[in-house]
Design an enzyme around this catalytic site. Structure first.
Site, PDB file in Angstrom:
ATOM      1  N   LYS A  13       0.841  -1.207   0.000  1.00 51.56           N
ATOM      2  CA  LYS A  13       0.000   0.000   0.000  1.00 51.56           C
ATOM      3  C   LYS A  13       0.869   1.247   0.000  1.00 51.56           C
ATOM      4  CE  LYS A  13      -2.034  -1.174   3.934  1.00 51.56           C
ATOM      5  NZ  LYS A  13      -1.333  -2.462   4.211  1.00 51.56           N
ATOM      6  N   ARG A  88      -9.956   0.613   8.376  1.00 49.97           N
ATOM      7  CA  ARG A  88      -9.552  -0.743   8.721  1.00 49.97           C
ATOM      8  C   ARG A  88     -10.629  -1.498   9.462  1.00 49.97           C
ATOM      9  NH1 ARG A  88      -3.651   0.269   8.688  1.00 49.97           N
ATOM     10  NH2 ARG A  88      -2.654  -1.708   9.063  1.00 49.97           N
ATOM     11  N   ARG A 161      11.169  -1.480  11.224  1.00 49.28           N
ATOM     12  CA  ARG A 161      10.059  -0.957  12.025  1.00 49.28           C
ATOM     13  C   ARG A 161       9.836  -1.812  13.264  1.00 49.28           C
ATOM     14  NH1 ARG A 161       4.862   0.313   8.348  1.00 49.28           N
ATOM     15  NH2 ARG A 161       3.809  -0.993   9.865  1.00 49.28           N
ATOM     16  N   ARG A 172      -0.471  -9.038  13.245  1.00 46.40           N
ATOM     17  CA  ARG A 172      -1.050  -8.031  12.343  1.00 46.40           C
ATOM     18  C   ARG A 172      -1.861  -8.703  11.237  1.00 46.40           C
ATOM     19  NH1 ARG A 172       4.285  -5.266  10.793  1.00 46.40           N
ATOM     20  NH2 ARG A 172       3.072  -4.163   9.219  1.00 46.40           N
TER      21      ARG A 172
HETATM   22  P1  AP5 Z   1       4.901  -1.615   1.946  1.00 44.33           P
HETATM   23  O1  AP5 Z   1       4.626  -0.786   0.756  1.00 44.33           O
HETATM   24  O2  AP5 Z   1       5.606  -1.024   3.087  1.00 44.33           O
HETATM   25  O3  AP5 Z   1       3.547  -2.351   2.417  1.00 44.33           O
HETATM   26  P2  AP5 Z   1       2.298  -1.783   3.217  1.00 44.33           P
HETATM   27  O4  AP5 Z   1       1.095  -2.436   2.616  1.00 44.33           O
HETATM   28  O5  AP5 Z   1       2.333  -0.307   3.294  1.00 44.33           O
HETATM   29  O6  AP5 Z   1       2.594  -2.486   4.623  1.00 44.33           O
HETATM   30  P3  AP5 Z   1       2.493  -1.906   6.106  1.00 44.33           P
HETATM   31  O7  AP5 Z   1       3.309  -2.835   6.957  1.00 44.33           O
HETATM   32  O8  AP5 Z   1       2.804  -0.474   6.154  1.00 44.33           O
HETATM   33  O9  AP5 Z   1       1.008  -2.173   6.378  1.00 44.33           O
HETATM   34  P4  AP5 Z   1       0.293  -2.158   7.688  1.00 44.33           P
HETATM   35  O10 AP5 Z   1      -1.082  -2.077   7.192  1.00 44.33           O
HETATM   36  O11 AP5 Z   1       0.586  -3.317   8.562  1.00 44.33           O
HETATM   37  O12 AP5 Z   1       0.927  -0.923   8.486  1.00 44.33           O
HETATM   38  P5  AP5 Z   1       0.417   0.533   8.831  1.00 44.33           P
HETATM   39  O13 AP5 Z   1       1.574   1.418   8.907  1.00 44.33           O
HETATM   40  O14 AP5 Z   1      -0.708   0.906   7.968  1.00 44.33           O
HETATM   41  O15 AP5 Z   1       5.732  -2.900   1.432  1.00 44.33           O
HETATM   42  C1  AP5 Z   1       6.200  -3.878   2.367  1.00 44.33           C
HETATM   43  C2  AP5 Z   1       7.584  -4.396   1.955  1.00 44.33           C
HETATM   44  O16 AP5 Z   1       7.483  -5.118   0.728  1.00 44.33           O
HETATM   45  C3  AP5 Z   1       8.647  -3.305   1.702  1.00 44.33           C
HETATM   46  O17 AP5 Z   1       9.873  -3.796   2.135  1.00 44.33           O
HETATM   47  C4  AP5 Z   1       8.634  -3.128   0.181  1.00 44.33           C
HETATM   48  O18 AP5 Z   1       9.888  -2.682  -0.312  1.00 44.33           O
HETATM   49  C5  AP5 Z   1       8.310  -4.550  -0.277  1.00 44.33           C
HETATM   50  N1  AP5 Z   1       7.533  -4.573  -1.519  1.00 44.33           N
HETATM   51  C6  AP5 Z   1       6.566  -3.689  -1.915  1.00 44.33           C
HETATM   52  N2  AP5 Z   1       6.064  -4.059  -3.104  1.00 44.33           N
HETATM   53  C7  AP5 Z   1       6.693  -5.209  -3.447  1.00 44.33           C
HETATM   54  C8  AP5 Z   1       6.592  -6.082  -4.565  1.00 44.33           C
HETATM   55  N3  AP5 Z   1       5.747  -5.843  -5.581  1.00 44.33           N
HETATM   56  N4  AP5 Z   1       7.380  -7.181  -4.606  1.00 44.33           N
HETATM   57  C9  AP5 Z   1       8.256  -7.434  -3.605  1.00 44.33           C
HETATM   58  N5  AP5 Z   1       8.414  -6.644  -2.521  1.00 44.33           N
HETATM   59  C10 AP5 Z   1       7.627  -5.542  -2.434  1.00 44.33           C
HETATM   60  O19 AP5 Z   1      -0.147   0.300  10.298  1.00 44.33           O
HETATM   61  C11 AP5 Z   1       0.694  -0.007  11.375  1.00 44.33           C
HETATM   62  C12 AP5 Z   1      -0.113  -0.126  12.652  1.00 44.33           C
HETATM   63  O20 AP5 Z   1      -0.718   1.139  12.951  1.00 44.33           O
HETATM   64  C13 AP5 Z   1      -1.276  -1.118  12.624  1.00 44.33           C
HETATM   65  O21 AP5 Z   1      -0.856  -2.424  12.944  1.00 44.33           O
HETATM   66  C14 AP5 Z   1      -2.210  -0.514  13.671  1.00 44.33           C
HETATM   67  O22 AP5 Z   1      -1.794  -0.830  14.975  1.00 44.33           O
HETATM   68  C15 AP5 Z   1      -2.024   0.983  13.479  1.00 44.33           C
HETATM   69  N6  AP5 Z   1      -3.001   1.560  12.522  1.00 44.33           N
HETATM   70  C16 AP5 Z   1      -2.721   2.161  11.328  1.00 44.33           C
HETATM   71  N7  AP5 Z   1      -3.842   2.556  10.715  1.00 44.33           N
HETATM   72  C17 AP5 Z   1      -4.864   2.206  11.533  1.00 44.33           C
HETATM   73  C18 AP5 Z   1      -6.277   2.316  11.441  1.00 44.33           C
HETATM   74  N8  AP5 Z   1      -6.883   2.872  10.379  1.00 44.33           N
HETATM   75  N9  AP5 Z   1      -7.027   1.846  12.479  1.00 44.33           N
HETATM   76  C19 AP5 Z   1      -6.446   1.300  13.553  1.00 44.33           C
HETATM   77  N10 AP5 Z   1      -5.118   1.143  13.706  1.00 44.33           N
HETATM   78  C20 AP5 Z   1      -4.337   1.592  12.699  1.00 44.33           C
HETATM   79 MG    MG Z   2       2.512   1.098   4.913  1.00 45.90          MG
END
Ligand code: AP5
Ligand code: MG
Ligand code: ZN
Length: 215
Positions: A13, A88, A161, A172
């Site tokens: 994402k 979410r 992270r 997660r």
């Molecule tokens: P990346 O692009 O970083 O993936 P992402 O989908 O953004 O993953 P996140 O870990 O950020 O998602 P998340 O939903 O768990 O975390 P968030 O910060 O939203 O890519 C991942 C990796 O893969 C990278 O190394 C990249 O280089 C690699 N990659 C990318 N594309 C690729 C490809 N095509 N092929 C191979 N490799 C690839 O949330 C974190 C925490 O915050 C949550 O757990 C929760 O506690 C809280 N939180 C956030 N939003 C909310 C909400 N709305 N409600 C409640 N709690 C929330």
């Molecule tokens: Mg992210």
């Protein structure tokens, strides 16, 4: 363009939102990034949120809904936005719907980026994030050009992270399947859902995403 990106942790994402932001000139709005900034600034909200994040659980709805309400009210969101990691839960999706109706800014699409669980785990255990500018790398799949140095800003602080430990990643994922994946049907029911495969190169997925939303 007003978009939601749905997908499990590590689906890409953030990676895809950042590229689309540069091309379309509309902001990426990531609740995860906003929460991590609050942790860095050691605000009360940030410190409370960190406990949930480190446990692989969701931060309470009212906290993130408040963040989004403020953020969507800012000027740069008037021309469109990419929501990354919000909503979410169904309660968040309902709150977003009401907010956007009030703002007269209807959504164009919710794109689900689909990647199987084992691939998600392998992506997240290899992820490196630039502590300075937020750029994302992967130790194997997408390394920086010069080891340990950010391509975008030159910082040498590429960090793992706090929630990218395998045990937390599994939690997660479970949280995603339980609480967030029902939003796929939710937006399908509203006729807004697009599904794309998140397997392939970053450029290929960007191409699929652009086609899905007619960009
Ligand atoms: P990346 O692009 O970083 O993936 P992402 O989908 O953004 O993953 P996140 O870990 O950020 O998602 P998340 O939903 O768990 O975390 P968030 O910060 O939203 O890519 C991942 C990796 O893969 C990278 O190394 C990249 O280089 C690699 N990659 C990318 N594309 C690729 C490809 N095509 N092929 C191979 N490799 C690839 O949330 C974190 C925490 O915050 C949550 O757990 C929760 O506690 C809280 N939180 C956030 N939003 C909310 C909400 N709305 N409600 C409640 N709690 C929330
Ligand atoms: Mg992210
Ligand atoms: Zn950087």
């Amino acid at each position: 363009m007003r978009l939601i990106l749905l997908g499990g942790p590590g689906a890409g994402k953030g990676t895809q939102a950042k590229i689309l932001t540069e091309k379309e000139g509309i902001p990426q709005i990531s609740t995860g990034d906003m929460l991590r900034s609050a942790i860095k600034a050691q605000t009360e909200m940030g410190l409370a949120a960190k406990k949930f994040m480190d446990a692989g659980q969701l931060v309470p709805d009212e906290v993130v809904i408040g963040l989004i309400r403020d953020r969507l009210g800012e000027d740069d969101a008037k021309g469109g936005f990419i929501l990354d990691g919000f909503p979410r839960t169904t309660a968040q999706a309902d709150a977003l719907g009401e907010l956007l109706e009030k703002l007269e800014m209807p959504l164009d699409a919710a794109v689900s980026i689909e990647v199987d669980d084992e691939e998600l785990v392998s992506r997240l255990t290899g992820r490196l994030t630039c502590a300075n500018c937020g750029a994302m790398y992967h130790k194997v799949n997408n390394p920086p050009k010069l080891a340990g140095v950010c391509d975008k800003c030159g910082s040498n602080e590429l960090i793992v992270r706090d929630d990218d430990k395998e045990e937390t990643i599994r939690k997660r994922l479970a949280t995603y399947h339980d609480q967030t994946s029902p939003l796929i049907d939710y937006y399908d029911g509203k006729g807004l859902l697009k599904r794309i495969s998140g397997i392939g190169t970053i450029d290929e997925i960007q191409q699929r995403l652009r086609e899905a939303v007619g960009a």
